[in-house]
Design a protein around this motif. Structure first.
Motif, PDB file in Angstrom:
ATOM      1  N   LYS A 505       0.858  -1.182   0.000  1.00 54.26           N
ATOM      2  CA  LYS A 505       0.000   0.000   0.000  1.00 54.26           C
ATOM      3  C   LYS A 505       0.896   1.234   0.000  1.00 54.26           C
ATOM      4  O   LYS A 505       1.736   1.392   0.884  1.00 54.26           O
ATOM      5  CB  LYS A 505      -0.913   0.000   1.224  1.00 54.26           C
ATOM      6  CG  LYS A 505      -1.888  -1.163   1.245  1.00 54.26           C
ATOM      7  CD  LYS A 505      -2.726  -1.135   2.512  1.00 54.26           C
ATOM      8  CE  LYS A 505      -3.690  -2.319   2.546  1.00 54.26           C
ATOM      9  NZ  LYS A 505      -4.491  -2.325   3.809  1.00 54.26           N
ATOM     10  N   VAL A 506       0.713   2.102  -0.998  1.00 56.54           N
ATOM     11  CA  VAL A 506       1.678   3.162  -1.254  1.00 56.54           C
ATOM     12  C   VAL A 506       1.004   4.535  -1.237  1.00 56.54           C
ATOM     13  O   VAL A 506      -0.079   4.710  -1.797  1.00 56.54           O
ATOM     14  CB  VAL A 506       2.367   2.952  -2.626  1.00 56.54           C
ATOM     15  CG1 VAL A 506       3.419   4.020  -2.878  1.00 56.54           C
ATOM     16  CG2 VAL A 506       2.980   1.560  -2.704  1.00 56.54           C
ATOM     17  N   ALA A 507       1.649   5.500  -0.607  1.00 54.36           N
ATOM     18  CA  ALA A 507       1.288   6.916  -0.714  1.00 54.36           C
ATOM     19  C   ALA A 507       2.369   7.612  -1.523  1.00 54.36           C
ATOM     20  O   ALA A 507       3.524   7.154  -1.545  1.00 54.36           O
ATOM     21  CB  ALA A 507       1.167   7.549   0.665  1.00 54.36           C
ATOM     22  N   VAL A 508       2.007   8.695  -2.207  1.00 53.66           N
ATOM     23  CA  VAL A 508       2.983   9.397  -3.039  1.00 53.66           C
ATOM     24  C   VAL A 508       2.945  10.898  -2.750  1.00 53.66           C
ATOM     25  O   VAL A 508       1.900  11.455  -2.406  1.00 53.66           O
ATOM     26  CB  VAL A 508       2.744   9.169  -4.551  1.00 53.66           C
ATOM     27  CG1 VAL A 508       2.937   7.721  -4.917  1.00 53.66           C
ATOM     28  CG2 VAL A 508       1.369   9.645  -4.974  1.00 53.66           C
ATOM     29  N   VAL A 509       4.099  11.538  -2.893  1.00 54.64           N
ATOM     30  CA  VAL A 509       4.220  12.985  -2.762  1.00 54.64           C
ATOM     31  C   VAL A 509       5.185  13.466  -3.845  1.00 54.64           C
ATOM     32  O   VAL A 509       6.310  12.977  -3.928  1.00 54.64           O
ATOM     33  CB  VAL A 509       4.751  13.405  -1.372  1.00 54.64           C
ATOM     34  CG1 VAL A 509       5.083  14.893  -1.356  1.00 54.64           C
ATOM     35  CG2 VAL A 509       3.738  13.088  -0.285  1.00 54.64           C
ATOM     36  N   TYR A 510       4.717  14.403  -4.690  1.00 50.27           N
ATOM     37  CA  TYR A 510       5.600  14.994  -5.696  1.00 50.27           C
ATOM     38  C   TYR A 510       5.135  16.410  -5.971  1.00 50.27           C
ATOM     39  O   TYR A 510       4.031  16.828  -5.566  1.00 50.27           O
ATOM     40  CB  TYR A 510       5.660  14.154  -6.977  1.00 50.27           C
ATOM     41  CG  TYR A 510       4.335  13.764  -7.567  1.00 50.27           C
ATOM     42  CD1 TYR A 510       3.665  14.580  -8.471  1.00 50.27           C
ATOM     43  CD2 TYR A 510       3.744  12.547  -7.233  1.00 50.27           C
ATOM     44  CE1 TYR A 510       2.452  14.207  -9.020  1.00 50.27           C
ATOM     45  CE2 TYR A 510       2.522  12.170  -7.778  1.00 50.27           C
ATOM     46  CZ  TYR A 510       1.885  13.000  -8.670  1.00 50.27           C
ATOM     47  OH  TYR A 510       0.687  12.626  -9.211  1.00 50.27           O
ATOM     48  N   GLY A 511       5.974  17.175  -6.653  1.00 48.23           N
ATOM     49  CA  GLY A 511       5.772  18.613  -6.757  1.00 48.23           C
ATOM     50  C   GLY A 511       4.499  19.042  -7.447  1.00 48.23           C
ATOM     51  O   GLY A 511       3.948  20.086  -7.136  1.00 48.23           O
ATOM     52  N   ALA A 512       3.987  18.239  -8.396  1.00 52.61           N
ATOM     53  CA  ALA A 512       2.790  18.642  -9.134  1.00 52.61           C
ATOM     54  C   ALA A 512       1.527  18.529  -8.300  1.00 52.61           C
ATOM     55  O   ALA A 512       0.471  19.033  -8.702  1.00 52.61           O
ATOM     56  CB  ALA A 512       2.645  17.797 -10.399  1.00 52.61           C
ATOM     57  N   LEU A 513       1.591  17.877  -7.156  1.00 57.90           N
ATOM     58  CA  LEU A 513       0.414  17.733  -6.303  1.00 57.90           C
ATOM     59  C   LEU A 513       0.181  19.012  -5.506  1.00 57.90           C
ATOM     60  O   LEU A 513       1.121  19.670  -5.066  1.00 57.90           O
ATOM     61  CB  LEU A 513       0.585  16.561  -5.334  1.00 57.90           C
ATOM     62  CG  LEU A 513       0.705  15.171  -5.965  1.00 57.90           C
ATOM     63  CD1 LEU A 513       0.888  14.126  -4.871  1.00 57.90           C
ATOM     64  CD2 LEU A 513      -0.510  14.838  -6.811  1.00 57.90           C
ATOM     65  N   SER A 514      -1.071  19.329  -5.285  1.00 57.76           N
ATOM     66  CA  SER A 514      -1.413  20.504  -4.484  1.00 57.76           C
ATOM     67  C   SER A 514      -1.068  20.257  -3.021  1.00 57.76           C
ATOM     68  O   SER A 514      -0.927  19.102  -2.590  1.00 57.76           O
ATOM     69  CB  SER A 514      -2.905  20.795  -4.600  1.00 57.76           C
ATOM     70  OG  SER A 514      -3.656  19.805  -3.916  1.00 57.76           O
ATOM     71  N   PRO A 515      -0.951  21.316  -2.220  1.00 57.00           N
ATOM     72  CA  PRO A 515      -0.703  21.123  -0.783  1.00 57.00           C
ATOM     73  C   PRO A 515      -1.758  20.252  -0.117  1.00 57.00           C
ATOM     74  O   PRO A 515      -1.445  19.454   0.768  1.00 57.00           O
ATOM     75  CB  PRO A 515      -0.730  22.557  -0.234  1.00 57.00           C
ATOM     76  CG  PRO A 515      -0.343  23.414  -1.383  1.00 57.00           C
ATOM     77  CD  PRO A 515      -0.924  22.745  -2.595  1.00 57.00           C
ATOM     78  N   GLU A 516      -3.020  20.390  -0.565  1.00 59.20           N
ATOM     79  CA  GLU A 516      -4.082  19.598   0.048  1.00 59.20           C
ATOM     80  C   GLU A 516      -3.893  18.111  -0.217  1.00 59.20           C
ATOM     81  O   GLU A 516      -4.078  17.275   0.687  1.00 59.20           O
ATOM     82  CB  GLU A 516      -5.442  20.064  -0.486  1.00 59.20           C
ATOM     83  CG  GLU A 516      -5.906  21.413   0.024  1.00 59.20           C
ATOM     84  CD  GLU A 516      -5.159  22.589  -0.586  1.00 59.20           C
ATOM     85  OE1 GLU A 516      -5.221  23.694  -0.013  1.00 59.20           O
ATOM     86  OE2 GLU A 516      -4.501  22.406  -1.645  1.00 59.20           O
ATOM     87  N   VAL A 517      -3.515  17.755  -1.450  1.00 59.82           N
ATOM     88  CA  VAL A 517      -3.317  16.346  -1.772  1.00 59.82           C
ATOM     89  C   VAL A 517      -2.052  15.821  -1.090  1.00 59.82           C
ATOM     90  O   VAL A 517      -2.032  14.685  -0.588  1.00 59.82           O
ATOM     91  CB  VAL A 517      -3.248  16.139  -3.297  1.00 59.82           C
ATOM     92  CG1 VAL A 517      -2.932  14.685  -3.637  1.00 59.82           C
ATOM     93  CG2 VAL A 517      -4.568  16.548  -3.942  1.00 59.82           C
ATOM     94  N   ARG A 518      -1.005  16.626  -1.052  1.00 63.25           N
ATOM     95  CA  ARG A 518       0.208  16.190  -0.334  1.00 63.25           C
ATOM     96  C   ARG A 518      -0.117  15.903   1.122  1.00 63.25           C
ATOM     97  O   ARG A 518       0.343  14.904   1.695  1.00 63.25           O
ATOM     98  CB  ARG A 518       1.277  17.284  -0.404  1.00 63.25           C
ATOM     99  CG  ARG A 518       1.879  17.497  -1.759  1.00 63.25           C
ATOM    100  CD  ARG A 518       3.114  18.361  -1.656  1.00 63.25           C
ATOM    101  NE  ARG A 518       3.316  19.190  -2.825  1.00 63.25           N
ATOM    102  CZ  ARG A 518       4.334  19.986  -3.010  1.00 63.25           C
ATOM    103  NH1 ARG A 518       5.276  20.085  -2.090  1.00 63.25           N
ATOM    104  NH2 ARG A 518       4.443  20.716  -4.097  1.00 63.25           N
ATOM    105  N   ARG A 519      -0.908  16.791   1.720  1.00 60.56           N
ATOM    106  CA  ARG A 519      -1.263  16.605   3.128  1.00 60.56           C
ATOM    107  C   ARG A 519      -2.088  15.331   3.314  1.00 60.56           C
ATOM    108  O   ARG A 519      -1.897  14.581   4.267  1.00 60.56           O
ATOM    109  CB  ARG A 519      -2.039  17.822   3.619  1.00 60.56           C
ATOM    110  CG  ARG A 519      -2.295  17.820   5.113  1.00 60.56           C
ATOM    111  CD  ARG A 519      -3.032  19.077   5.530  1.00 60.56           C
ATOM    112  NE  ARG A 519      -2.231  20.253   5.322  1.00 60.56           N
ATOM    113  CZ  ARG A 519      -2.693  21.490   5.452  1.00 60.56           C
ATOM    114  NH1 ARG A 519      -3.953  21.695   5.760  1.00 60.56           N
ATOM    115  NH2 ARG A 519      -1.893  22.526   5.275  1.00 60.56           N
ATOM    116  N   ALA A 520      -3.008  15.064   2.377  1.00 61.77           N
ATOM    117  CA  ALA A 520      -3.836  13.865   2.469  1.00 61.77           C
ATOM    118  C   ALA A 520      -2.987  12.603   2.307  1.00 61.77           C
ATOM    119  O   ALA A 520      -3.176  11.606   3.023  1.00 61.77           O
ATOM    120  CB  ALA A 520      -4.938  13.914   1.410  1.00 61.77           C
ATOM    121  N   GLU A 521      -2.049  12.627   1.369  1.00 65.08           N
ATOM    122  CA  GLU A 521      -1.167  11.476   1.185  1.00 65.08           C
ATOM    123  C   GLU A 521      -0.274  11.271   2.405  1.00 65.08           C
ATOM    124  O   GLU A 521      -0.026  10.135   2.838  1.00 65.08           O
ATOM    125  CB  GLU A 521      -0.317  11.663  -0.073  1.00 65.08           C
ATOM    126  CG  GLU A 521      -1.078  11.510  -1.374  1.00 65.08           C
ATOM    127  CD  GLU A 521      -1.518  10.081  -1.608  1.00 65.08           C
ATOM    128  OE1 GLU A 521      -0.700   9.243  -2.031  1.00 65.08           O
ATOM    129  OE2 GLU A 521      -2.709   9.783  -1.343  1.00 65.08           O
TER     130      GLU A 521
END
Length: 788
Positions: A505-521
């Motif tokens: 089960k994987v979460a991802v964080v990269y620059g194109a994601l918004s702060p909200e999605v990064r926070r959710a991941e």
């Protein structure tokens, strides 16, 4: 093969196929036999269904060929696949395929937006993403008719809609052509003006003729800083050739009698040791500029060589800079936030919108309510005297007791370093807590020296040990709590796909994601919903994550100019996320097998702070400087103003400052300088808008500016119909990420031009919808389809 084939079938499936009486090509028989075998016992309908499945790929190709022949460039492969999937007659011909394709395309156009006008804009934007250019007038008209029919308009309404759309499109194209032409003409004029100015300059040998003085006097006055130097040209022997603007020099003739009287007094033995007021002022100015003589009038107007003095409010305060340095996970932010929460008024400046939110939350946890200010967002806190903001939003005229400036090592960043220079020089606070890696210390001290501020240093140590693994790790060695680091979105998604295929089960964080999605991941990883985090170096700033080990999937990255090895600061910043205090006793930094030598990581972690290659802070003009230079050179061209600043304001060897890269601002200026209805300051605001050049950002920005200048409302970009998250392709995910970034730029402009960008609620609603959809897509723990 046909039903009357004389050869007896060797398999029950073949028998069923023969009994169906359906015509089957020999090349279709192997696949059809396998499909029918799964349906045994199979009647004619079951065989027909299987034969349709065999033929769907060819039908989809035929559908795309039909669309291409008709010039329907808006038809996507997804519609062709949907059309093929809807056919139930195995003998479907071209007419049936065309009808099915029309139905699939109409469904997509109808669901793109509730209104046909909005749907047309969305589909046009998608096409521009793919082709990089606008539709021809003929194809635009055909698309408008297709959109109108899809939304149920009758023939008369369709014709009226198509004509109106064609009129709007033609007006836009005409406005764009006019703006392009005007911008080219302005640029030619400004280049000619700059060349004429440079050609008019004279060397020191021309001063006597202009001032009607002796050569000795000219040399003495130039050396004393009384003659404004317009340009300095380095020579091969290390000496400079000084050039002067004749108009400025001639204007100084009235000063000559006073200068000569002062020279006589200075030669008088009774005045030995006494300096004349004018000479004292000249010496003071020269000392304040590192001993160099004044620049030309443009340089004096810009005053970038005296940049610290530009921030009058900060210079009026007695500031104390508290420089708090330490590695990642050493408690720098905690120390500064405690002090900020105790102050009656304060300011926290962060490098990212995500971090600004975290600062605001951290103050709230300490019982202090704070407002928020980022490029595209404002949250008010009536009665509060605390503000959390991104660095670029530093309020330079609002004195506070305490300020925090985070991630000060970004002073050296090629793209954003000038914003940190401005914040550190201009933040109007009596106590300024500057937080950063040890590498920032020399630059912070240099800036403090230029500002006349005192510096107090606090050095913190990491909480919890950090060490490098002795051996590389394989994908099968990854455990819960590990973070796998890559340096591109594609690599992140490829690594995610491989891990998901292994059942992780994987979460991802990269620059194109918004702060909200990064926070959710990050929350998914933090809660244990995801075992492993796969991230770019976006992980190295701002996210509080319980990472046990950081594993580099590569030890090289592309930095925008070249592919190179990671440096010590990058390895420390990213690797330091391992072993979060309070979650793990220590952290481990490792390398994925085949990615490089684990010894390299150990060397980088143990390396002392590297001496900076450059100790002159980056500076860039602001609105006041743009206006001053424009008034000085008598030009309304933003390109001309920026070109003059780049050419004449700071020489390359200025001892104190260096000019930031203005390439993107000049490119935007070239695109919008000819837009009617926008003032110079409006155009400067557009030039500072965060856009992605790789995503046709400047062209899109120019179109928005043209609509703005013409008095038309600029509609926010929309993503249209989104497929169910569990059926989204990598291509669709990437498209929505791009639309999200465009919404960031649109909202940035909406805060500055609310009348031209009025639909802020719609933009925020669309942003929230994309955030939710992207997060739902990333939650899907199945093998992802690759982007095309």
């Amino acid at each position: 093969m046909t039903h009357d084939d004389p050869i007896a079938p060797a398999h029950p499936a073949e028998a069923a196929i023969l009994a169906s009486g359906l015509r089957v090509e020999p090349r279709e028989m192997p696949q059809l036999t396998r499909l029918v075998a799964r349906r045994l016992p199979a009647d004619r309908d079951a065989v027909a269904e299987a034969l349709c499945q065999v033929r769907r790929k060819a039908w989809a190709s035929a559908a795309m060929a039909i669309a291409n022949r008709a010039g329907q460039v808006w038809v996507r492969r997804a519609e062709a696949d949907a059309a093929a999937a809807s056919l139930t007659d195995p003998d479907a011909g071209e007419e049936a395929i065309r009808a099915a394709l029309d139905a699939a395309v109409q469904s997509r156009l109808r669901q793109a937006a509730a209104r046909p006008g909005a749907a047309l804009e969305i589909v046009e934007a998608e096409l521009q993403d793919i082709t990089g250019s606008a539709l021809s007038a003929e194809r635009h008209a055909a698309l408008a008719q297709a959109v109108a029919r899809a939304h149920g308009l009758d023939a008369t309404e369709t014709d009226r809609f198509a004509r109106a759309a064609a009129h709007v499109e033609e007006r836009r194209r005409q406005d764009f052509r006019q703006a392009e032409k005007a911008a080219r003409e302005k640029r030619r004029e400004e280049v000619a003006r700059l060349r004429a100015w440079e050609k008019s300059l004279v060397g020191i040998e021309g001063i006597p003729g202009l001032l009607r003085c002796s050569e000795r006097e000219a040399l003495r006055w130039a050396g004393a800083g009384l003659l404004p130097v317009a340009r300095r040209i380095p020579g091969r022997d290390g000496r400079e050739r000084w050039e002067f603007d004749p108009a400025e020099i001639i204007a100084l003739r009235r000063e000559l009698p006073a200068w000569r009287r002062e020279a006589e007094r200075e030669r008088d033995p009774r005045d030995a040791g006494r300096q004349s007021p004018r000479a004292a002022r000249a010496a003071e100015e020269a000392a304040g500029r590192g001993g160099k003589a004044a620049n030309a009038a443009v340089a004096r107007a810009a005053a970038l060589d005296r940049y610290a003095a530009h921030f009058a409010t900060a210079r009026a305060l007695i500031r104390r800079i508290i420089l708090v340095t330490g590695p990642t996970n050493s408690g720098k932010s905690h120390t500064a936030l405690d002090r900020l929460a105790q102050a009656e008024s304060g300011l926290a400046l962060a490098p990212l919108r995500l971090l600004a939110h975290e600062f605001r939350d951290a103050l709230a946890a300490r019982g202090v309510e704070a407002a928020l200010s980022t490029g595209e967002e404002r949250i008010l806190a009536p009665g509060s005297r605390h503000l959390a903001a991104t660095v670029e939003m530093c309020p330079f005229h609002m004195p506070v007791d305490v300020a925090i400036i985070d991630e000060a090592q970004l002073l050296h960043d090629r793209d954003r370093g000038a914003a940190w220079t401005a914040a550190l020089m201009g933040v109007p606070a009596r106590e300024v807590y500057v937080l950063g890696a040890p590498e920032c210390v020399p630059m912070v001290k240099r800036i403090a020296q230029l500002c006349g501020d005192t510096v107090e240093e606090i050095t913190l140590q990491r909480k919890g040990a950090l060490h490098a693994s002795d051996r590389p790790l394989h994908a099968g060695d990854l455990k819960t709590g590990d973070a796998l680091v890559a340096f591109s979105r594609r690599d992140v998604m490829d690594l995610r796909e491989g891990l998901v295929a292994r059942g992780r089960k994987v979460a991802v964080v990269y620059g194109a994601l918004s702060p909200e999605v990064r926070r959710a991941e990050a929350a998914r990883f933090r809660s244990g919903e995801a075992d492993i985090l796969v991230a770019t170096d976006a992980i190295g700033m701002g996210l509080n994550l319980p990472i046990r080990r950081v594993i580099f999937s590569t030890l090289r990255k592309f930095d925008g100019e070249e592919r190179r090895e990671l440096n010590s600061q990058e390895v420390k910043q990213i690797g330091g996320r391992a072993g979060r205090f309070g979650h793990h006793e220590g952290g481990v930094v490792a390398v994925l097998a085949g990615a490089g030598d684990p010894g390299f990581v150990r060397t980088m972690l143990e390396a002392p702070p590297a001496p900076p290659a450059e100790l002159r802070p980056q500076v860039q003009p602001d609105a006041d400087i743009i206006a001053a230079v424009a008034a000085e050179i008598g030009s309304d061209s933003l390109f001309g103003v920026l070109a003059r600043i780049k050419r004449a304001v700071l020489r390359k060897d200025d001892p104190n400052y260096r000019l930031a890269d203005l390439t993107q601002q000049m490119a935007i200026a070239s695109a919008i300088d000819g837009v009617a209805g926008l003032s110079l300051m409006d155009r400067w605001t557009y030039a500072m808008c965060p856009v992605d050049e790789r995503d046709n950002g400047i062209t899109r920005l120019a179109r928005w500016a043209i609509d703005h200048g013409a008095g038309h409302a600029v509609r926010p970009p929309l993503a249209g119909r989104l497929p169910p998250p569990d059926r989204a392709s990598g291509e669709e995910l990437q498209r929505c990420e791009k639309v999200h970034k465009r919404l960031v730029a649109w909202r940035w402009l909406a805060l500055r031009f609310p009348q031209a960008y009025p639909d802020l609620v719609e933009a925020e609603t669309e942003t929230d919808r994309l955030d939710s959809w992207i997060e739902d897509v990333l939650r899907q723990q199945r093998r992802a389809r690759r982007a095309a």
